[in-house]
Scaffold this active site. Structure first.
Site, PDB file in Angstrom:
ATOM      1  N   LYS A  36      -4.662  23.737 -52.094  1.00 37.25           N
ATOM      2  CA  LYS A  36      -4.078  25.018 -51.667  1.00 37.25           C
ATOM      3  C   LYS A  36      -2.564  24.927 -51.818  1.00 37.25           C
ATOM      4  O   LYS A  36      -1.842  24.558 -50.890  1.00 37.25           O
ATOM      5  CB  LYS A  36      -4.470  25.339 -50.223  1.00 37.25           C
ATOM      6  N   SER A  86      -9.385  33.376 -53.788  1.00 33.92           N
ATOM      7  CA  SER A  86      -9.131  33.281 -52.355  1.00 33.92           C
ATOM      8  C   SER A  86      -9.726  34.488 -51.631  1.00 33.92           C
ATOM      9  O   SER A  86     -10.934  34.664 -51.611  1.00 33.92           O
ATOM     10  CB  SER A  86      -7.629  33.121 -52.099  1.00 33.92           C
TER      11      SER A  86
END
Length: 621
Positions: free
Chosen positions: A207, A413
């Site tokens: 991430k 996402s």
């Protein structure tokens, strides 16, 4: 003295009255001038009908970025831009419009040729380019010639140009296919020098959305993940272009040494290099191109001197401003979810948790709608808003209406969150998806203010009271925020596991915030198949067992006032416009604009809990 003061007061009052009257008069005159201009334009409608010239060439002049949904623009502001010839800051071209124009022109006897004028095209994603390219290929079945002309071709522009029958490049022009890269600026040292304290909470080894704040370079994990999908993206570009041009996929220069050798052989001439490399068919001046087109379609009274029909003109002719009549057929509804996902109500071009959920609800409550396609082009955003949308997807399924997700350029996402629970996920081979990770971030400025001699102090009834960006963050509060992020990540991978019939451990293995390209996402079970929006519509209709159906886009219902102004200015805009736009921004200015855009995006994020499922490194250049 009293009389003098009274006289001075009266003088100022009089001057203000004159100034105020002058101000109102000035703006009223401007308003009247605009209003009269509108009335004249509308009154002359019968005399200024848009027409398609007989035996003409359709000039496909695409100015802006290819999108699946345009950002909402105030009708009056749009009218002023077009009437004054101003370029929108970020012009957009609707992919569906381009496809519709090409489909109609293919069968239109008035159109004798197609000319791709792509100098204003600023990209939009490989999937959208592929959709337009397929429409060009379909147009070619009419056996009408297709030309691509340009002084220069960018990489995205060339993707479409490669599908023309003939590509002409200006002898002083250039063409260079450099591949795709992901480079950004990192600010850790700068923030330390400014004594800004950053608080980052995240889950996911890959991430990397917050790396520019916490590092001075890209982590090895991020490099590994991004190199994989960038290489896949570039490989698809090369294969598509090679197929269109009939050349070998290895005919792309990927090293500076190899490029230099070919460039030297071409005498240091970029245009000659493009010709010798087989990228273009000939080098021709604008006049030589004009004369060749005149031989096909004749001369015309316009700045090109060629008998042509402009793209915008043709689009308005085939899209008359009149409501579509209901045919009573069952429908497959398309709900577009394009842009960053934010909480609450958002206008077109941005996904609002409430507004997008309302569109899905509108489809659910429409008895004629039997199935829904959720078309996604989003890097994510608010976790809360994403869940609000997903819950409405579940309500559609409970109502017996199948939902198919169609992934465009991005569905990463939060974009994957809203797709996860649909009945089927269809991605483009080049879709950038995955990025199943969560982060939260904010900054405090206690040290910056202390350096300036500014301090914050006070009392509160509890230890929770008085949270502020000008005070240090209590370690315990930081732990609470981290646990909240971890909980959101757990919910994320659990809902994916349930929807995709995978174990939580299997999802976690391909999650951790890692970005996948569509072809890899298929192998890892994150999508069901590769295809287009049309494939998604067919799949939804099959699930609903529809033999005959109509396809409709679900849009927000305009108020009576909004509808009036849209129609009013829409008629006036028929008579104004500008032929084409160009941008002269330098590469440095564009890079700073991109960085500022990322920071601006962060400032707009509005998740109630401050937790985000967002893929910032999902753009390609």
């Amino acid at each position: 003295m009293a009389a003098k003061g009274s006289w001075t007061k009266s003088l100022f009052i009089g001057l203000w009255t004159v100034l105020n009257f002058t101000r109102k008069l000035f703006f009223n005159i401007i308003f009247l001038a605009i209003f009269i201009g509108l009335i004249i334009a509308i009154a002359n409608q019968e005399n200024d009908q848009l027409t398609v010239n007989a035996n003409s060439a359709l000039f496909l002049t695409l100015n802006g970025k290819l999108v699946i949904e345009k950002e909402s623009v105030d009708p009056f502001e749009q009218f002023l831009q077009e009437s004054l010839g101003d370029q929108p800051e970020n012009p957009e071209v609707l992919v569906a419009d381009v496809v519709k124009v090409l489909e109609n022109a293919q069968k239109d006897r008035r159109i004798k040729a197609l000319v791709l004028d792509l100098h204003g095209l600023s990209g939009g994603g490989l999937d959208k380019l592929r959709t337009v390219a397929n429409a060009i290929e379909q147009f070619k079945t009419s056996e009408k010639p297709v030309y691509a002309i340009g002084d220069y071709f960018s990489q995205d522009q060339y993707y479409l140009a490669a599908h023309a029958d003939t590509i002409y490049l200006n002898p002083m022009g250039s063409l260079l296919l450099e591949g795709y890269g992901r480079y950004t600026m990192y600010f850790k040292d700068m923030l330390e020098k400014l004594k800004v304290t950053t608080h980052i909470f995240r889950v996911g080894t890959y991430k990397s959305a917050v790396e520019p704040i916490m590092r001075n370079d890209m982590s090895e994990e991020a490099k590994q993940a991004e190199r994989q999908w960038l290489d896949g993206y570039w490989s698809q570009y090369k294969q598509d272009v090679a197929n269109a041009r009939g050349i070998d996929p290895t005919n792309f220069d990927e090293t500076l040494e190899g490029l230099l050798a070919k460039f030297e052989a071409a005498g240091g001439d970029f245009a000659q290099y493009a010709l010798e490399n087989g990228w273009v068919d000939a080098l021709k001046t604008r006049e030589e191109v004009r004369q060749e087109l005149i031989e096909i379609v004749g001369e015309g009274d316009n700045r090109h001197g060629v008998n042509l029909t402009a793209y915008n003109t043709y689009l308005k002719v085939i899209n008359p401003p009149m409501p579509k009549l209901e045919n009573g057929m069952d429908k497959v509804a398309i709900v577009v979810a394009k842009g960053t996902i934010l909480d609450g109500e958002q206008k077109a071009g941005t996904i609002g948790g409430d507004s997008t959920a309302r569109l899905l609800r509108k489809a659910r409550l429409d008895d004629k709608v039997k199935a829904v396609v959720l078309q996604i082009d989003s890097p994510g955003g608010s976790a809360f808003a994403s869940e609000v949308i997903r819950q409405e997807v579940l309500q559609l399924q409970l109502a017996g209406k199948p939902v198919v997700a169609s992934m465009s350029t991005y569905a990463a996402s939060g974009g994957y969150w809203i797709a996860a629970s649909t009945d089927k996920i269809i991605a483009s081979p080049s879709t950038i998806t995955g990025s199943i990770g969560v982060f939260g971030m904010f900054m405090t400025y206690e040290n910056s203010l202390d350096y300036l001699g500014i301090h914050s102090d006070g009392v509160g009834s509890t230890e929770l009271a008085g949270f502020s960006a000008v005070r240090p963050l209590a370690p315990e509060f930081g732990q609470i925020l981290q646990r909240n992020v971890e909980n959101t990540y757990g919910n994320f991978i659990s809902l994916v596991a349930n929807a995709r019939d995978m174990s939580v451990e299997a999802v976690d293995d391909v999650a951790q915030g890692r970005v996948w390209i569509g072809t890899d996402a298929l192998q890892h079970g994150l999508v069901d198949e590769l295809g287009t929006l049309d494939d998604a519509v067919v799949a939804a209709a099959e699930m609903a067992e529809l033999a005959q159906y109509d396809t409709v886009y679900v849009k927000r219902t305009l108020s009576a006032q909004e509808l009036f102004w849209k129609e009013f200015f829409g008629q006036a805009m028929t008579f104004v416009g500008k032929w084409q736009f160009a941008s002269a921004d330098s590469a440095l200015v564009n890079e700073f604009k991109r960085v500022l855009k990322e920071f601006s995006l962060i400032n707009k994020l509005n998740d109630p809990q401050g937790t985000y499922v967002l893929c910032l490194p999902c753009d390609v250049r």
